[in-house]
Design a protein around this motif. Structure first.
Motif, mmCIF file in Angstrom:
data_model
loop_
_atom_site.group_PDB
_atom_site.id
_atom_site.type_symbol
_atom_site.label_atom_id
_atom_site.label_comp_id
_atom_site.label_asym_id
_atom_site.label_seq_id
_atom_site.Cartn_x
_atom_site.Cartn_y
_atom_site.Cartn_z
ATOM 1 N N TRP A 45 0.809 -1.218 0.000
ATOM 2 C CA TRP A 45 0.000 0.000 0.000
ATOM 3 C C TRP A 45 0.846 1.273 0.000
ATOM 4 O O TRP A 45 0.384 2.335 -0.427
ATOM 5 C CB TRP A 45 -0.948 0.007 1.190
ATOM 6 C CG TRP A 45 -0.233 0.079 2.507
ATOM 7 C CD1 TRP A 45 0.343 -0.951 3.191
ATOM 8 C CD2 TRP A 45 0.009 1.260 3.284
ATOM 9 N NE1 TRP A 45 0.926 -0.490 4.345
ATOM 10 C CE2 TRP A 45 0.738 0.848 4.430
ATOM 11 C CE3 TRP A 45 -0.321 2.601 3.127
ATOM 12 C CZ2 TRP A 45 1.144 1.750 5.408
ATOM 13 C CZ3 TRP A 45 0.077 3.504 4.102
ATOM 14 C CH2 TRP A 45 0.801 3.067 5.228
ATOM 15 N N ASP A 46 2.092 1.200 0.482
ATOM 16 C CA ASP A 46 2.996 2.356 0.521
ATOM 17 C C ASP A 46 4.206 2.126 -0.393
ATOM 18 O O ASP A 46 5.338 2.420 -0.041
ATOM 19 C CB ASP A 46 3.440 2.655 1.958
ATOM 20 C CG ASP A 46 4.065 1.436 2.645
ATOM 21 O OD1 ASP A 46 4.091 0.345 2.041
ATOM 22 O OD2 ASP A 46 4.529 1.588 3.791
ATOM 23 N N LYS A 47 3.916 1.653 -1.569
ATOM 24 C CA LYS A 47 4.952 1.195 -2.498
ATOM 25 C C LYS A 47 5.787 2.317 -3.104
ATOM 26 O O LYS A 47 6.945 2.107 -3.460
ATOM 27 C CB LYS A 47 4.291 0.387 -3.616
ATOM 28 C CG LYS A 47 5.251 -0.442 -4.457
ATOM 29 C CD LYS A 47 4.463 -1.324 -5.412
ATOM 30 C CE LYS A 47 5.382 -2.226 -6.214
ATOM 31 N NZ LYS A 47 4.603 -3.112 -7.118
ATOM 32 N N THR A 48 5.227 3.527 -3.241
ATOM 33 C CA THR A 48 5.972 4.631 -3.856
ATOM 34 C C THR A 48 6.198 5.814 -2.930
ATOM 35 O O THR A 48 7.120 6.599 -3.148
ATOM 36 C CB THR A 48 5.241 5.159 -5.118
ATOM 37 O OG1 THR A 48 3.973 5.713 -4.734
ATOM 38 C CG2 THR A 48 5.031 4.043 -6.132
ATOM 39 N N ASN A 49 5.350 5.970 -1.928
ATOM 40 C CA ASN A 49 5.437 7.154 -1.066
ATOM 41 C C ASN A 49 5.336 6.793 0.404
ATOM 42 O O ASN A 49 4.397 6.116 0.825
ATOM 43 C CB ASN A 49 4.291 8.130 -1.356
ATOM 44 C CG ASN A 49 4.351 8.760 -2.717
ATOM 45 O OD1 ASN A 49 4.457 8.063 -3.718
ATOM 46 N ND2 ASN A 49 4.271 10.079 -2.763
ATOM 47 N N VAL A 50 6.313 7.268 1.194
ATOM 48 C CA VAL A 50 6.191 7.332 2.654
ATOM 49 C C VAL A 50 6.607 8.751 3.032
ATOM 50 O O VAL A 50 7.650 9.232 2.613
ATOM 51 C CB VAL A 50 7.047 6.270 3.381
ATOM 52 C CG1 VAL A 50 6.512 4.879 3.105
ATOM 53 C CG2 VAL A 50 8.512 6.329 2.985
ATOM 54 N N GLU A 51 5.775 9.445 3.804
ATOM 55 C CA GLU A 51 6.011 10.870 4.025
ATOM 56 C C GLU A 51 5.304 11.356 5.287
ATOM 57 O O GLU A 51 4.602 10.601 5.964
ATOM 58 C CB GLU A 51 5.520 11.667 2.812
ATOM 59 C CG GLU A 51 4.075 11.363 2.425
ATOM 60 C CD GLU A 51 3.697 11.901 1.055
ATOM 61 O OE1 GLU A 51 3.161 13.029 1.032
ATOM 62 O OE2 GLU A 51 3.908 11.212 0.039
ATOM 63 N N SER A 52 5.510 12.646 5.606
ATOM 64 C CA SER A 52 4.835 13.328 6.719
ATOM 65 C C SER A 52 4.965 12.571 8.041
ATOM 66 O O SER A 52 3.964 12.231 8.681
ATOM 67 C CB SER A 52 3.346 13.531 6.394
ATOM 68 O OG SER A 52 3.177 14.156 5.153
ATOM 69 N N PRO A 53 6.189 12.296 8.503
ATOM 70 C CA PRO A 53 6.352 11.521 9.733
ATOM 71 C C PRO A 53 5.977 12.286 10.997
ATOM 72 O O PRO A 53 6.189 13.496 11.100
ATOM 73 C CB PRO A 53 7.849 11.192 9.726
ATOM 74 C CG PRO A 53 8.471 12.349 8.998
ATOM 75 C CD PRO A 53 7.485 12.706 7.919
ATOM 76 N N SER A 54 5.419 11.557 11.951
ATOM 77 C CA SER A 54 5.158 12.067 13.298
ATOM 78 C C SER A 54 5.776 11.070 14.270
ATOM 79 O O SER A 54 5.412 9.892 14.271
ATOM 80 C CB SER A 54 3.653 12.193 13.545
ATOM 81 O OG SER A 54 3.388 12.638 14.862
ATOM 82 N N ILE A 55 6.736 11.513 15.079
ATOM 83 C CA ILE A 55 7.542 10.614 15.909
ATOM 84 C C ILE A 55 7.189 10.768 17.383
ATOM 85 O O ILE A 55 7.055 11.875 17.892
ATOM 86 C CB ILE A 55 9.049 10.895 15.737
ATOM 87 C CG1 ILE A 55 9.419 11.046 14.267
ATOM 88 C CG2 ILE A 55 9.869 9.800 16.422
ATOM 89 C CD1 ILE A 55 9.198 9.832 13.412
ATOM 90 N N ILE A 56 7.075 9.634 18.057
ATOM 91 C CA ILE A 56 6.864 9.606 19.504
ATOM 92 C C ILE A 56 7.978 8.787 20.140
ATOM 93 O O ILE A 56 8.272 7.667 19.695
ATOM 94 C CB ILE A 56 5.518 8.966 19.872
ATOM 95 C CG1 ILE A 56 4.350 9.867 19.466
ATOM 96 C CG2 ILE A 56 5.443 8.687 21.371
ATOM 97 C CD1 ILE A 56 3.002 9.252 19.743
ATOM 98 N N GLU A 57 8.599 9.334 21.174
ATOM 99 C CA GLU A 57 9.532 8.556 21.990
ATOM 100 C C GLU A 57 8.782 8.138 23.255
ATOM 101 O O GLU A 57 8.387 8.978 24.055
ATOM 102 C CB GLU A 57 10.768 9.371 22.357
ATOM 103 C CG GLU A 57 11.762 8.572 23.190
ATOM 104 C CD GLU A 57 12.997 9.372 23.584
ATOM 105 O OE1 GLU A 57 13.917 8.779 24.169
ATOM 106 O OE2 GLU A 57 13.029 10.594 23.306
ATOM 107 N N ASP A 58 8.584 6.841 23.399
ATOM 108 C CA ASP A 58 7.843 6.309 24.546
ATOM 109 C C ASP A 58 8.823 6.065 25.693
ATOM 110 O O ASP A 58 9.543 5.063 25.715
ATOM 111 C CB ASP A 58 7.140 5.012 24.153
ATOM 112 C CG ASP A 58 6.205 4.506 25.250
ATOM 113 O OD1 ASP A 58 6.271 5.030 26.384
ATOM 114 O OD2 ASP A 58 5.414 3.581 24.975
ATOM 115 N N GLU A 59 8.846 6.966 26.653
ATOM 116 C CA GLU A 59 9.810 6.891 27.749
ATOM 117 C C GLU A 59 9.466 5.808 28.763
ATOM 118 O O GLU A 59 10.250 5.536 29.670
ATOM 119 C CB GLU A 59 9.929 8.256 28.421
ATOM 120 C CG GLU A 59 10.483 9.327 27.485
ATOM 121 C CD GLU A 59 10.662 10.673 28.164
ATOM 122 O OE1 GLU A 59 10.212 10.818 29.325
ATOM 123 O OE2 GLU A 59 11.259 11.574 27.542
#
Length: 202
Positions: A45-59
């Motif tokens: 489903w994400d064969k051509t595009n991966v974008e707009s990341p949102s990152i969480i660090e779970d402490e």
């Protein structure tokens, strides 16, 4: 810093464009180094595009554990036509990948996905019988995720098309989750209602 970048696999083929997510480090927020790919394109489903990341660090997760960092991202296979994306339910979706160090990420296993697809944790609703400005159909993207009091809150863009030539509108929606994988859609929380916004809000 995590960022979106792209390029052609084959300079002579415009259809070979791939969009990926990168990672870089800085000591002063101005000069950056150690740039690398944090998440490459997938195989479905994400064969051509991966974008707009949102990152969480779970402490609450020990350092060095493979799930210490979570990346939520937008993905799609843009090799297929807009009509097929609509008719085959293959528009933008939202994925999840994990990392021990925040530098390189691995997608959620397909067996843990609500859709049995590697990485995929949220997709648009099925085609409705009646379209409105707040209908969510074809694409959802641009996740922004916050973990608070052991609950995940995801704000994202809902993009609706009647067909490939007719975009109905774009709004901002909310989904909540207890585990960050299986989500409950709370619906549209902000729709374009100002003249300058027209019918696009993201």
């Amino acid at each position: 810093m995590w960022f979106t970048y792209g390029g052609l696999d084959d300079i002579s083929n415009q259809q070979s464009l791939k969009i990926k997510i990168g990672y870089a480090e800085s000591d002063d927020g101005i000069s950056w180094y150690n740039a690398s790919t944090a998440l490459d394109v997938g195989g479905d489903w994400d064969k051509t595009n991966v974008e707009s990341p949102s990152i969480i660090e779970d402490e609450t997760v020990a350092e060095g554990t493979p799930t210490r960092y979570r990346m939520y991202y937008s993905g799609v296979d843009n090799a297929i036509s807009p009509d097929e994306q609509i008719n085959a339910d293959k528009g933008y979706g939202i994925g999840l990948a994990y990392s021990a160090d925040g530098k390189t990420f691995k997608r959620l296993e397909a067996t843990k996905s609500p859709y049995q697809k590697e990485g995929l944790v949220l997709k648009a609703n099925e085609k409705p019988s009646v379209f409105t400005d707040s209908t969510e159909f074809v694409h959802i993207s641009d996740p922004c995720v916050v973990l608070k009091d052991k609950k995940y809150y995801m704000w994202y863009t809902s993009i609706t098309h009647k067909d490939s030539a007719t975009r109905v509108g774009m709004s901002i929606s909310l989904a909540t989750s207890d585990d960050g994988i299986n989500s409950k859609k709370e619906g549209v929380i902000l729709s374009p209602d100002q003249e300058w916004e027209k019918n696009y809000l993201e």
